[in-house]
Design an enzyme around this catalytic site. Structure first.
Site, PDB file in Angstrom:
ATOM      1  N   GLN A 123      62.864  68.422 107.848  1.00 27.22           N
ATOM      2  CA  GLN A 123      63.696  68.938 106.767  1.00 27.22           C
ATOM      3  C   GLN A 123      63.133  68.473 105.423  1.00 27.22           C
ATOM      4  OE1 GLN A 123      67.956  69.465 107.541  1.00 27.22           O
ATOM      5  NE2 GLN A 123      68.365  68.386 105.636  1.00 27.22           N
ATOM      6  N   CYS A 124      63.617  67.388 104.888  1.00 27.17           N
ATOM      7  CA  CYS A 124      63.175  66.978 103.547  1.00 27.17           C
ATOM      8  C   CYS A 124      61.702  66.560 103.520  1.00 27.17           C
ATOM      9  CB  CYS A 124      64.075  65.869 103.022  1.00 27.17           C
ATOM     10  SG  CYS A 124      65.785  66.444 102.786  1.00 27.17           S
TER      11      CYS A 124
END
Length: 202
Positions: A123-124
């Protein structure tokens, strides 16, 4: 810039390694219990080289979640501590660039390579790696200095326990998540590395 060699000064990004995640039930199913130790090793090695470390924290103001700054968990996980002068940026987007002045800081410091560590892998961390590559940085993705958690199927009912999530055959396992991230990044957006690769001494 290509992603197959280093061309100059590097920055280590420590992305969202924050207490917020330890407040979630799924922390018990983290892919990498050594993530804090490995990030710490990278931080120590980066400081020893005299190269910058930038800390990124995720914030969701007004959400009431563990990422809401009012809850008090938006700080590095115990065992990690920014040194004096190391920037600590707060983001509200998935990637570390869009809602911060990170690119300006890197330009001012003449950075050419971005080293990615943090939570969550796909994700990030992955999103930041992709954006950094598109911005022209050489990107090194240190997979064993990232961590993630199982992902429920999009049609799974809300509010299930961790045991129910893990028992569901449609749940994407952490091994599968990590493998997919490496396949997606390698040769396109980043060089895949290990903590040992970046902390080995001659």
């Amino acid at each position: 810039m290509s992603n197959d060699k280093n061309t100059g000064n590097s920055v280590l990004l420590v992305i969202d390694v924050q207490e917020s995640f330890r407040q979630r039930a799924n922390w018990a199913a983290t892919s990498n219990p050594d993530v804090v130790r490995n990030v710490g090793r990278l931080v120590d090695a980066q400081r020893a080289k005299g190269e910058p470390v930038v800390w990124i924290l995720h914030s969701e103001p007004g959400s009431g979640t563990v990422f809401d700054p009012e809850r008090g968990f938006n700080r590095p996980i115990e065992g990690l501590e920014p040194a004096a002068g190391e920037p600590v940026l707060t983001k509200t987007s998935h990637n570390a660039f869009t809602t911060t002045n990170l690119q300006q800081l890197l330009t001012q410091q003449g950075v050419h390579e971005v080293v990615i560590s943090g939570i969550r892998t796909e994700q990030c961390c992955e999103t930041t790696a992709r954006v950094a590559s598109d911005l022209g940085y050489d990107v090194t993705f240190v997979t064993d200095a990232t961590a993630t958690h199982p992902i429920e199927h999009r049609d799974a009912p809300a509010g299930r326990s961790l045991d129910e999530v893990l028992a569901d055959p449609r749940t994407l396992t952490t091994d599968a998540i990590v493998a997919r991230t490496e396949y997606a990044l390698a040769g396109r957006f980043a060089r895949i590395a290990t903590t040992d690769d970046l902390t080995a001494t001659d």
